[in-house]
Design an enzyme around this catalytic site. Structure first.
Site, mmCIF file in Angstrom:
data_model
loop_
_atom_site.group_PDB
_atom_site.id
_atom_site.type_symbol
_atom_site.label_atom_id
_atom_site.label_comp_id
_atom_site.label_asym_id
_atom_site.label_seq_id
_atom_site.Cartn_x
_atom_site.Cartn_y
_atom_site.Cartn_z
ATOM 1 N N TYR A 102 -16.516 -15.690 -11.043
ATOM 2 C CA TYR A 102 -15.476 -16.637 -11.417
ATOM 3 C C TYR A 102 -15.280 -17.603 -10.236
ATOM 4 O O TYR A 102 -14.738 -17.236 -9.200
ATOM 5 C CB TYR A 102 -14.200 -15.855 -11.756
ATOM 6 N N GLU A 155 -4.101 -6.160 -6.041
ATOM 7 C CA GLU A 155 -2.706 -6.472 -6.363
ATOM 8 C C GLU A 155 -2.613 -6.876 -7.840
ATOM 9 O O GLU A 155 -3.511 -7.496 -8.380
ATOM 10 C CB GLU A 155 -2.207 -7.618 -5.476
ATOM 11 N N THR A 162 -6.143 -0.359 5.987
ATOM 12 C CA THR A 162 -7.484 -0.673 6.472
ATOM 13 C C THR A 162 -7.440 -0.801 7.984
ATOM 14 O O THR A 162 -6.725 -1.655 8.517
ATOM 15 C CB THR A 162 -7.979 -1.981 5.835
ATOM 16 N N LYS A 219 -3.470 -15.403 -6.306
ATOM 17 C CA LYS A 219 -4.095 -15.191 -7.610
ATOM 18 C C LYS A 219 -2.974 -15.018 -8.618
ATOM 19 O O LYS A 219 -1.796 -14.939 -8.244
ATOM 20 C CB LYS A 219 -5.025 -13.980 -7.596
ATOM 21 N N CYS A 223 -6.325 -9.026 1.998
ATOM 22 C CA CYS A 223 -7.449 -8.175 2.443
ATOM 23 C C CYS A 223 -8.713 -8.934 2.830
ATOM 24 O O CYS A 223 -9.228 -8.750 3.934
ATOM 25 C CB CYS A 223 -7.816 -7.196 1.343
ATOM 26 N N PHE A 242 -8.131 0.998 -2.243
ATOM 27 C CA PHE A 242 -8.945 -0.094 -2.801
ATOM 28 C C PHE A 242 -8.204 -0.858 -3.899
ATOM 29 O O PHE A 242 -8.813 -1.471 -4.760
ATOM 30 C CB PHE A 242 -10.236 0.470 -3.406
ATOM 31 N N LEU A 243 -6.875 -0.801 -3.892
ATOM 32 C CA LEU A 243 -6.117 -1.321 -5.028
ATOM 33 C C LEU A 243 -6.032 -2.844 -5.046
ATOM 34 O O LEU A 243 -5.591 -3.445 -4.070
ATOM 35 C CB LEU A 243 -4.687 -0.782 -4.979
ATOM 36 N N VAL A 256 0.838 -1.212 0.000
ATOM 37 C CA VAL A 256 0.000 0.000 0.000
ATOM 38 C C VAL A 256 0.872 1.261 0.000
ATOM 39 O O VAL A 256 0.709 2.151 -0.836
ATOM 40 C CB VAL A 256 -0.951 0.015 1.230
#
Ligand code: UDX
Length: 473
Positions: A264, A162, A130, A334, A273, A159-160, A11
């Protein structure tokens, strides 16, 4: 504007670098000297050892020592500062609550320095990590204890996702700023002047508590979408013959009111997060005497999802894991990241070891270094059963079954490699629906067990295989 960013993880580093692109003077500060030296070198490989984010090293290289500075000591740069962004780690504790110890330590150090400023212009301290609802107010208390003059607090959640952080920092969907006074809101408007009055980006000003709440509601709603599709959509296709997952998704999400994001289906959502934030919000509700059944179910479904395919493999495919060798493709939470925090693969490995597998042959394009850290044989001797390989083919060699845990694009064309490397009978457990032509493999004698599909045994009768193949086309 003169800005200090405290904490240079994912972040903080992204925020510092992308804010410096707009010509602000940004000081990125961390107590970790090794990190700061790596960033200061501006060498991509050094930076990426700490934060591996596409495009970020380039932004750093372009702005370093002009608009962007790295330091382990902010004593000399505190004069004249307009805003300080707090981006420290806020890890979860055993009961789901948020550990604010790094945050509190940083806030105290900062407050002590701010109290001694000669230049007493207005400065606003902004929470970007957060943090639980009420943390801006808690920060206010710390600043008051140190008698910091002319200071305001704000909440400006990040709110990014990765992997897309640089791109999304430049073009966010929205910027949320919570502050108490017009003066503080004005400072933030100057920092984000490129987004204020933007035709597409929503610039939302509100109270600090609302801004804090927006982050929790957004993240838990996103996880709710995922758990809904995993717990209802995928389950439907797994339970009732002839319900086709892809058609089901298309049919449902064609409704303009229904999000496609989250549809998905997978072996669970991981990352730094979702799991942490939902547990924190559950804790926050419970500690205020509020029920949190929906959130608890969303969380439980997501955790269940991480290993349920192993149970299904035993139940539906009659698989035994004892003394078997499993190829594990994908370790990161991911695609396009080396991050393994809360990754499904962590639970998959524990479950496989718990069932007595002989060996796990792992491959991931980016996360092998991380994996060795998570699965350190010094912590648990069973991790000695994990070996790391340079390609999917090498990981598959000599295995009895395959588990796909991450949605790396390179796994999509895997059926040819499977056929060439491991002869049937062989079980493919697909946690990400990465093998679109699975019916071809089933025809050739492989067993296929995927999220959102009933188990397809190699002996499936020719007629139903043909029908499925036709439908897949
Ligand atoms: C998320 C939020 O998207 C971001 O706004 C927030 O600030 C931080 O948390 P991130 O953790 O980077 O970002 O990843 P995201 O792309 O949202 O994916 C999270 C997990 O959900 C991954 O494991 C992903 O594979 C999984 N996922 C995502 C699904 O299983 N199904 C989906 O439809 C979407």
């Amino acid at each position: 504007m003169k800005i200090i960013v405290v904490g240079t993880g994912f972040v903080g580093l992204t925020h510092a670098a992308t804010t410096s692109e707009y010509g602000h003077e940004v000081y990125a500060y961390d107590i970790d000297a090794e990190r700061i030296a790596a960033y200061q070198s501006a060498v991509p490989a050094q930076i990426e050892r700490h934060v591996n984010e596409p495009g970020l090293a380039q932004v750093i290289a372009e702005n370093i020592n002009r608009y962007l500075f790295f330091t382990t000591d902010i004593t000399d740069v505190i004069e004249g500062v307009d805003a300080v962004f707090l981006c420290t780690a806020t890890p979860p504790q055993y009961n789901g609550s948020t550990d604010l110890s790094y945050y509190t330590a940083a806030a105290n150090t900062l407050a002590a320095l701010l109290a001694k400023r000669k230049d007493q212009r207005r400065v606003v301290i902004v929470n970007k990590s957060t943090v639980p609802i009420g943390t801006a107010r808690y920060l206010e208390g710390i600043l008051r204890e140190h008698n910091v003059p002319n200071v305001g607090v704000a909440s400006n959640p990040e709110f990014l996702p990765e992997g897309d952080a640089v791109e999304k920092s430049r073009k966010p969907d929205r910027v949320v700023v919570g502050a108490d006074t017009e003066e503080d809101l004005r400072i933030l408007r100057r920092i984000y002047s490129q987004f204020v009055n933007h035709v597409r980006i929503r610039y939302i000003e509100t109270t600090p508590e609302t801004a804090e709440g927006i982050k929790y509601v957004a993240n838990t709603l996103l996880l709710t979408y995922i758990s809904f599709w995993n717990g209802v959509g995928a389950r439907l296709s797994e339970t009732f013959p002839n319900v086709r997952m892809e058609d089901l998704k298309r049919g449902v999400t064609s409704d303009a009111r229904i999000s496609t994001w989250g549809s998905y289906v997978s072996n669970g959502a991981g990352g730094s997060c979702f799991g942490k934030d939902i547990q924190s919000l559950i804790y926050q509700f419970k500690s205020h005497g509020q029920p949190a059944h929906l959130l608890q179910s969303v969380y439980d479904i997501n955790e269940y999802q991480k290993t349920y395919l192993i149970d299904r493999a035993s139940r539906e495919a009659g698989a035994t894991f004892n003394q078997k060798t499993v190829a594990l493709l994908g370790l990161s939470f991911k695609q396009r990241t080396n991050d393994m925090r809360d990754s499904s693969s962590l639970k998959v490995v524990e479950a496989l070891l718990g069932r007595g597998v002989k060996a796990i042959r792992a491959y991931d394009p980016l996360a092998m270094h991380e994996a060795r850290r998570f699965f350190d044989p010094e912590k648990n001797h069973l991790y000695e059963k994990i070996s790391y390989h340079d390609s999917p083919r090498e990981a598959l060699a000599g295995s009895d079954m395959l588990f796909i845990s991450t949605d790396w694009e390179e796994f999509r064309g895997l059926s040819g490699t499977i056929e060439k490397t491991v002869p049937p009978p062989y079980l493919i457990i697909d946690g990400r629906r990465m093998i679109p032509d699975y019916m071809e493999l089933v025809k050739r004698g492989y067993g296929y067990l995927g999220v959102g599909s009933a188990y397809l045994a190699p002996s499936a009768d020719a007629a139903s295989v043909e029908a499925e193949t036709e439908a897949a086309r």
